[in-house]
Write a protein that holds these residues in place. Sequence first.
Motif: not given
Length: 199
Positions: A122-132
């Motif tokens: 889930x934290x990896x997914x959050x990093x994708x959201x922030x990168x977007x």
Amino acid sequence: MEFAEVVRRRRMVRDYDPDRPVPAEVRDRLLAHAIRAPSAGFSQGWAFLVLETDAERAAFWAATTGEGTPDRWLTRMRRAPLLVVPFSCKDAYLDRYAEPDKGWTDRDEARWPVPYWDVDTGMAALLMLLTAVDEGLGACFFGVPGERVAALRAAFGVPDTHRPVGVVAVGYPGDGDRRSPSLRRGRRGVDEVVHRGRW
């Protein structure tokens, strides 16, 4: 963009411009940032299914949604040009913590107070959201219905050892993107959720 601004602008985008694909270099940055997430014991028990072509995305939606006319949410979400499905792998964590440097001699799942394999993914997914956000794109994290996980696995050859923790849709926001009615509830303030020293 400053980090504080990225965090402030992060929101779930639910409509995408279908005519603007996510550039390959941006997709690659999303994934490179995702693997920078923390993981217990540096287990890194995650994997990411990347779906970019029309056929891949159509297969995803066919596997994870019901038949019939799609509702407004699904109609708009299907326009996302990039879907990334983050999967967690419990075995990677159980194996890692049974290694000599961790001191456990077994793979007993009862030792884990929470499923860190899911938390870390889930934290990896959050990093994708922030990168977007940092790249000027929109993104939305949503779940795969439990009764559809087997169909998702079958459609893409995902092994049983991996569980989807959700899906990250990414793209340029479309004209139909509006703020969720849920936001009318307002964001809870720091003073409502922080307990200093004692609950």
